[in-house]
Design a protein around this motif. Structure first.
Motif, PDB file in Angstrom:
ATOM      1  N   GLU A   1      -6.622   9.218  -2.075  1.00 23.48           N
ATOM      2  CA  GLU A   1      -5.645   9.940  -2.882  1.00 23.48           C
ATOM      3  C   GLU A   1      -5.626   9.442  -4.326  1.00 23.48           C
ATOM      4  OE1 GLU A   1      -2.481  11.766   0.276  1.00 23.48           O
ATOM      5  OE2 GLU A   1      -1.915   9.890  -0.714  1.00 23.48           O
ATOM      6  N   ALA A   2      -5.853   8.137  -4.531  1.00 19.67           N
ATOM      7  CA  ALA A   2      -5.931   7.635  -5.902  1.00 19.67           C
ATOM      8  C   ALA A   2      -7.070   8.312  -6.649  1.00 19.67           C
ATOM      9  CB  ALA A   2      -6.124   6.119  -5.891  1.00 19.67           C
TER      10      ALA A   2
ATOM     11  N   THR B   1      -2.903   5.262 -11.597  1.00 20.18           N
ATOM     12  CA  THR B   1      -3.697   4.727 -10.490  1.00 20.18           C
ATOM     13  C   THR B   1      -3.984   3.237 -10.620  1.00 20.18           C
ATOM     14  OG1 THR B   1      -5.782   5.281 -11.620  1.00 20.18           O
ATOM     15  CG2 THR B   1      -4.825   6.962 -10.164  1.00 20.18           C
TER      16      THR B   1
ATOM     17  N   THR C   1      -3.829  -3.164  -6.150  1.00 18.53           N
ATOM     18  CA  THR C   1      -3.409  -3.448  -4.777  1.00 18.53           C
ATOM     19  C   THR C   1      -4.597  -3.397  -3.828  1.00 18.53           C
ATOM     20  OG1 THR C   1      -1.235  -2.475  -5.255  1.00 18.53           O
ATOM     21  CG2 THR C   1      -1.838  -2.727  -2.943  1.00 18.53           C
ATOM     22  N   LEU C   2      -5.432  -2.391  -3.980  1.00 20.63           N
ATOM     23  CA  LEU C   2      -6.604  -2.258  -3.103  1.00 20.63           C
ATOM     24  C   LEU C   2      -7.569  -3.426  -3.294  1.00 20.63           C
ATOM     25  CD1 LEU C   2      -7.182   1.579  -3.536  1.00 20.63           C
ATOM     26  CD2 LEU C   2      -6.558   0.432  -1.400  1.00 20.63           C
TER      27      LEU C   2
ATOM     28  N   ALA D   1      -2.487   1.141  -7.805  1.00 18.12           N
ATOM     29  CA  ALA D   1      -3.234   1.369  -6.570  1.00 18.12           C
ATOM     30  C   ALA D   1      -4.539   0.584  -6.580  1.00 18.12           C
ATOM     31  CB  ALA D   1      -3.511   2.860  -6.393  1.00 18.12           C
TER      32      ALA D   1
ATOM     33  N   LEU E   1      -3.863   2.616   6.026  1.00 19.22           N
ATOM     34  CA  LEU E   1      -3.414   3.084   4.715  1.00 19.22           C
ATOM     35  C   LEU E   1      -4.453   2.846   3.625  1.00 19.22           C
ATOM     36  CD1 LEU E   1       0.367   2.100   4.476  1.00 19.22           C
ATOM     37  CD2 LEU E   1      -0.606   4.357   4.011  1.00 19.22           C
TER      38      LEU E   1
ATOM     39  N   ARG F   1       1.031   4.000  -3.032  1.00 13.51           N
ATOM     40  CA  ARG F   1       0.710   5.416  -2.782  1.00 13.51           C
ATOM     41  C   ARG F   1       1.812   6.322  -3.323  1.00 13.51           C
ATOM     42  NH1 ARG F   1       1.011   8.537   2.716  1.00 13.51           N
ATOM     43  NH2 ARG F   1      -0.181  10.412   2.210  1.00 13.51           N
TER      44      ARG F   1
ATOM     45  N   LEU G   1       1.643   6.853  -7.208  1.00 13.45           N
ATOM     46  CA  LEU G   1       0.454   7.413  -7.850  1.00 13.45           C
ATOM     47  C   LEU G   1       0.803   8.347  -9.016  1.00 13.45           C
ATOM     48  CD1 LEU G   1      -1.914   8.053  -4.805  1.00 13.45           C
ATOM     49  CD2 LEU G   1      -2.311   6.484  -6.723  1.00 13.45           C
TER      50      LEU G   1
ATOM     51  N   LEU H   1      -5.049   5.511   0.630  1.00 10.59           N
ATOM     52  CA  LEU H   1      -4.675   5.263  -0.755  1.00 10.59           C
ATOM     53  C   LEU H   1      -5.872   5.425  -1.682  1.00 10.59           C
ATOM     54  CD1 LEU H   1      -2.706   4.405  -2.948  1.00 10.59           C
ATOM     55  CD2 LEU H   1      -3.154   2.014  -2.340  1.00 10.59           C
TER      56      LEU H   1
ATOM     57  N   LEU I   1       0.825  -1.208   0.000  1.00  7.72           N
ATOM     58  CA  LEU I   1       0.000   0.000   0.000  1.00  7.72           C
ATOM     59  C   LEU I   1       0.859   1.258   0.000  1.00  7.72           C
ATOM     60  CD1 LEU I   1      -2.683  -1.198   2.554  1.00  7.72           C
ATOM     61  CD2 LEU I   1      -3.155  -0.569   0.180  1.00  7.72           C
TER      62      LEU I   1
END
Length: 639
Positions: A322-323, A267, A273-274, A270, A315, A260, A263, A319, A256
């Protein structure tokens, strides 16, 4: 020298020959499928003259031989070996002799098929017996089997000695080649995610007055590509492995944090990963409901191990929020929102009526950095909930407001030097006064709308004092930020949480200091880690010794550090993009630039970044003025 194209690795010394000692060998998914590969030409081993990495997944070794009798001191055969993480090795012999040569070539092969963990602990057994197989050799044991095939096929294969032999007729100035392919039985060829056209990372480039910026960004991006791993159950989703050779699997907090910092390269990493971590989230009722599981991590001599699951859980919504600012499509953000809501619900439930989040729960110490992570998660999580039309934002902001008030009182230790933040408070309320690099997370407040940073846990005077401490010789080694102040009890320049320079934390310090307006301290740390990167061939390890920099010295490698490492490679991206201060707000159609006014590296240009799903390029002049050179249609420059 570590070649990486996960799940493949090739680990070598600068001598080129694989002798089977230490970690040397080809690996696939953590198993050593070939440990020994020794080349002899005309009965002699080549004299190694050069070894270098040509890319993240490939190394080139050059050796020389003198085979012509009475030919003087000059070599007449050059042996070039190109070794790749995908399990191939190309051996090329170039002749400079004035007459034809008959060259017998032997390659001695062997393996133990050992697991990387057993190799690291020194518990491997002897080499396995080989059998002749196809155009090469094969080894097998209860754990599996591997084989080596050769092109052209050898003239002779001797299983008992593990030898492949050729007799080549080489004309004057001629060249011959042998290609070896190492395979794990039952596994297909290595198809590195980062080499595919669908790689989630943009191949950004840097130019400028300082030639090191080009090399650092290129190497960082290449290492990130090499560490990409697909979720086997969901091949469309990719994430970063923590690092090679020790941590080639998924480490949630590291994955994570690295996503981040990258970025600015898009994206998609991100999002992958999420999604991967959302599938691991605990959803069963209980005190851990909503957590992203993660292992314990050593915290140095002064604190018990912390839970990386706590960090990952905090996190996750950061993330995602912000993504979204960098251009994550609304549909993807909405699909991930329920997992982020569970993370935020876990935070509020675990804290209860108190202001602080203990780590590990329950009964652990109240760590400084954990409060910084929690405060940032609350503010950015509230911003995310509001943007998606979900309730709960006001409650998170109110809790964050109370946390700021109590933290500034309880976590600040006054002393004759101007004070410092406590590293933690023990369960009985005693502050631990050690000056640690983990305090940099207090400066990492997160990105809100309109290019604004969220408020931090420290007030203005405390932030100024922290900046002064981070820029002092006690913390700044000259190569980057020490994990523990040099005057603290228990300081060890090689201590991975008690004195070594951790590149990830140094990059966060640079970005945080720049955002808070303390560019002098941030620029000094930036120049230090950039110089250290040059000593490591611009492939930054996750950490190195925190010994003081002096004239004619070089940073000392840490023997247990991963190199490449996801957070260190991602830190290279963060360090250079910090110079331009890119702060996007894709939903609002704006991007704000806050470059370092002092332009510590002179002019710098960054091309091939991604903002709002489109290429983005920016240039910062020697006067510290930023100019957008390429951007998505309709993207406006914010104030």
């Amino acid at each position: 020298m570590i070649c990486v194209a996960l799940p493949g690795l090739a680990i070598s010394t600068d001598q080129g020959q694989l002798t089977g000692h230490g970690l040397e060998g080809f690996y696939r998914a953590g198993r050593r499928i070939l440990s020994r590969c020794q080349v002899r030409v005309a009965g002699h081993e080549p004299l190694a003259v050069q070894a270098r990495m040509t890319s993240a997944d490939r190394a080139r070794f050059v050796g020389t031989l003198r085979v012509t009798p009475h030919g003087g001191p000059d070599p007449d055969i050059v042996v070039e070996r190109t070794r790749s993480a995908d399990g191939t090795e190309l051996i090329t012999l170039h002749s400079a002799a004035a007459r034809p040569l008959r060259l017998p070539v032997e390659v001695a092969l062997g393996t133990d098929l050992a697991d990387l963990g057993a190799i690291a602990s020194g518990t491997v057994g002897p080499e396995l017996a080989a059998t002749v197989h196809d155009s090469g050799l094969r080894w097998s044991c209860a754990a599996g089997a591997s084989s080596v095939t050769a092109d052209p096929p050898p003239a002779d294969a001797i299983a008992s000695a593990g030898l492949l032999r050729w007799d080549f007729e080489v004309p004057p100035g001629g060249t011959v080649r042998v290609e070896l392919r190492v395979r794990l039985d039952g596994a297909g060829p290595v198809r590195a995610v980062g080499r595919a056209a669908t790689s989630p990372l943009a191949t950004a480039q840097a130019t400028g007055d300082d030639p090191r910026v080009r090399a650092l960004l290129a190497t960082s991006v290449a290492d990130l590509q090499a560490l990409l791993v697909r979720d086997p159950a969901h091949p469309a989703d990719t994430h970063l492995a923590a690092g090679a050779p020790w941590r080639c699997g998924l480490a949630p907090a590291d994955a994570l944090a690295a996503a981040r910092m990258t970025l600015p390269l898009g994206t998609r990493l991100a999002a992958g990963t999420l999604r991967t971590l959302a599938r691991t989230q605990i959803t069963a009722p209980g005190p851990r409901c909503g957590m992203i599981p993660g292992p314990r991590r050593d915290a140095g001599a002064h604190l018990p191990p912390g839970c990386t699951g706590t960090e990952a859980t905090l996190l996750f919504p950061v993330l995602l929020a912000e993504a979204r600012r960098w251009g994550l499509p609304d549909q993807e953000a909405e699909e991930l929102l329920p997992a982020a809501e569970r993370c935020l619900t876990w935070l509020r439930t675990t804290v209860g009526e108190g202001p602080y989040l203990s780590d590990p729960q329950p009964g652990g110490p109240v760590r400084c950095e954990t409060q910084a992570h929690a405060h940032r998660a609350a503010l950015l999580g509230a911003d995310l909930l509001d943007a998606c039309g979900s309730p709960g934002g006001d409650g998170l902001r109110e809790w964050a407001r109370k946390l700021r008030a109590t933290f500034r009182r309880d976590f600040w230790i006054d002393d004759p030097g101007g004070g410092r933040p406590a590293a933690a408070r023990t369960p009985d309320g005693r502050p631990l006064p050690h000056l640690c690099a983990t305090a940099v997370h207090l400066l990492d407040t997160g990105l809100l709308g309109g290019g604004a940073h969220a408020p931090g846990l420290l007030d203005r005077v405390q932030t100024e004092q922290l900046a002064r401490l981070l820029g002092s010789p006690v913390m700044d080694s000259g190569w980057g930020l020490r994990g523990l102040g040099a005057k603290e009890i228990g300081y060890n320049p090689f201590g991975h949480r008690s004195g070594a320079v951790r590149v990830h934390e140094t990059a966060i310090a640079v970005a945080g200091l720049a955002a808070a307006g303390y560019e002098k301290e941030g620029a000094a740390l930036l120049r230090g880690v950039l110089t250290a990167a040059g000593a490591f061939g611009h492939r930054l390890p996750e950490m190195y010794a925190g010994e003081r920099r002096g004239d004619g010295t070089a940073p000392l490698p840490h023997p247990a550090a991963c190199r490449p490492a996801a957070t260190a490679a991602a830190a290279g991206v963060l360090l250079l993009t910090t110079l331009a201060g890119v702060r996007p707000d894709a939903p609002a159609g704006t991007v704000t630039l806050r470059p370092l006014r002092g332009a510590p590296l002179g002019e710098i240009g960054l091309t091939g970044l991604r903002v709002a799903g489109a290429p983005f390029s920016v240039r910062v002049s020697r006067l510290g003025l930023a100019m957008v050179e390429e951007a998505a249609d309709g993207l406006q420059l914010g104030v």
